[in-house]
Design an enzyme around this catalytic site. Sequence first.
Site, PDB file in Angstrom:
ATOM      1  N   ARG A  98      12.067   0.711 -11.079  1.00 21.33           N
ATOM      2  CA  ARG A  98      10.882   0.984 -11.900  1.00 21.33           C
ATOM      3  C   ARG A  98      11.264   1.697 -13.181  1.00 21.33           C
ATOM      4  O   ARG A  98      10.394   1.944 -14.010  1.00 21.33           O
ATOM      5  CB  ARG A  98       9.916   1.845 -11.105  1.00 21.33           C
ATOM      6  CG  ARG A  98       8.801   1.010 -10.421  1.00 21.33           C
ATOM      7  CD  ARG A  98       7.776   1.964  -9.990  1.00 21.33           C
ATOM      8  NE  ARG A  98       6.468   1.535  -9.634  1.00 21.33           N
ATOM      9  CZ  ARG A  98       6.085   0.924  -8.525  1.00 21.33           C
ATOM     10  NH1 ARG A  98       6.944   0.472  -7.671  1.00 21.33           N
ATOM     11  NH2 ARG A  98       4.817   0.731  -8.290  1.00 21.33           N
ATOM     12  N   ARG A 137      -8.687  -6.091  -3.893  1.00 23.79           N
ATOM     13  CA  ARG A 137      -7.749  -5.863  -2.789  1.00 23.79           C
ATOM     14  C   ARG A 137      -8.280  -4.755  -1.887  1.00 23.79           C
ATOM     15  O   ARG A 137      -8.248  -4.866  -0.657  1.00 23.79           O
ATOM     16  CB  ARG A 137      -6.363  -5.494  -3.352  1.00 23.79           C
ATOM     17  CG  ARG A 137      -5.360  -5.099  -2.301  1.00 23.79           C
ATOM     18  CD  ARG A 137      -3.940  -5.198  -2.809  1.00 23.79           C
ATOM     19  NE  ARG A 137      -3.519  -4.046  -3.576  1.00 23.79           N
ATOM     20  CZ  ARG A 137      -2.389  -3.967  -4.261  1.00 23.79           C
ATOM     21  NH1 ARG A 137      -1.561  -4.992  -4.284  1.00 23.79           N
ATOM     22  NH2 ARG A 137      -2.050  -2.898  -4.910  1.00 23.79           N
TER      23      ARG A 137
HETATM   24  P1  AMP Z   1       3.666  -0.004  -5.095  1.00 22.74           P
HETATM   25  O1  AMP Z   1       3.375  -0.274  -3.653  1.00 22.74           O
HETATM   26  O2  AMP Z   1       4.918  -0.677  -5.584  1.00 22.74           O
HETATM   27  O3  AMP Z   1       2.478  -0.247  -5.984  1.00 22.74           O
HETATM   28  O4  AMP Z   1       3.988   1.564  -5.207  1.00 22.74           O
HETATM   29  C1  AMP Z   1       3.000   2.541  -4.876  1.00 22.74           C
HETATM   30  C2  AMP Z   1       3.457   3.902  -5.373  1.00 22.74           C
HETATM   31  O5  AMP Z   1       4.681   4.275  -4.726  1.00 22.74           O
HETATM   32  C3  AMP Z   1       3.760   3.987  -6.868  1.00 22.74           C
HETATM   33  O6  AMP Z   1       2.604   4.193  -7.662  1.00 22.74           O
HETATM   34  C4  AMP Z   1       4.730   5.160  -6.909  1.00 22.74           C
HETATM   35  O7  AMP Z   1       4.040   6.389  -6.771  1.00 22.74           O
HETATM   36  C5  AMP Z   1       5.552   4.953  -5.633  1.00 22.74           C
HETATM   37  N1  AMP Z   1       6.732   4.089  -5.867  1.00 22.74           N
HETATM   38  C6  AMP Z   1       6.955   2.831  -5.364  1.00 22.74           C
HETATM   39  N2  AMP Z   1       8.148   2.359  -5.758  1.00 22.74           N
HETATM   40  C7  AMP Z   1       8.676   3.321  -6.560  1.00 22.74           C
HETATM   41  C8  AMP Z   1       9.873   3.420  -7.301  1.00 22.74           C
HETATM   42  N3  AMP Z   1      10.776   2.406  -7.322  1.00 22.74           N
HETATM   43  N4  AMP Z   1      10.116   4.571  -8.000  1.00 22.74           N
HETATM   44  C9  AMP Z   1       9.229   5.583  -7.996  1.00 22.74           C
HETATM   45  N5  AMP Z   1       8.058   5.554  -7.331  1.00 22.74           N
HETATM   46  C10 AMP Z   1       7.781   4.441  -6.613  1.00 22.74           C
END
Ligand code: AMP
Length: 206
Positions: A98, A137
């Site tokens: 990210r 969703r």
């Molecule tokens: P996601 O399911 O990918 O939408 O991720 C949900 C939340 O998890 C994000 O908004 C971040 O708070 C955290 N998160 C997921 N992947 C990462 C990552 N690679 N680096 C930092 N935070 C992450």
Amino acid sequence: MDGNQKIQGVLDLILLGPPGAGKGTQAEKLVGEFGLVQLSTGDLLRAAVAAGTDAGKAAKAVMDAGELVSDDIVLAILRDRLSDPDCASGVIFDGFPRTIAQAEALEDLLVETGRSLSAVIELRVDEDALVDRIVNRAAEAAAAGKPVRADDNAQTLRARLAAYHAQTAPLAAYYADKGTLTRVEAMGEITEIAARLNAVVAQVAA
Ligand code: AMP
């Protein structure tokens, strides 16, 4: 799970795109098609929160605010999962990297473990549609009696999109410079988008 399409060697892919772009949905389809493992840092973090681990406790408030969890927590969780035997023939990184720093850390981790990226696929979406997708969703999950993600609401989505633009969007140029980026139009029917992705992955897998 065995996929329908055979792949040769290890196939590690990244799916890039803003929240609501369909990374999770499309990753699941690629899992079925190519027998890869979906490695979603968001899912791994949510599991850590649910299990009440130290990493989960540290991550929860940050996730609820729509901000990025620290690299040391994310990388430790990712490294751990990647060492599982089922990841040996290939994974789809979903929601990781990210930041450019995470991309560099991933490069080091892949070299260390004798792996390499086969492709980085950016899902291109109309951002105006994302709020609707996320709100839908949440409504669908609620209607099906499933848990609704704490960060799937319009307010947190704005913070997640801001984090995406500031920290994650530059990765597209980063991977384009390396010649590994493929852009896929990701608006429209899920099955049509899946077919476009299958074509890209089948080409790199050949
Ligand atoms: P996601 O399911 O990918 O939408 O991720 C949900 C939340 O998890 C994000 O908004 C971040 O708070 C955290 N998160 C997921 N992947 C990462 C990552 N690679 N680096 C930092 N935070 C992450």
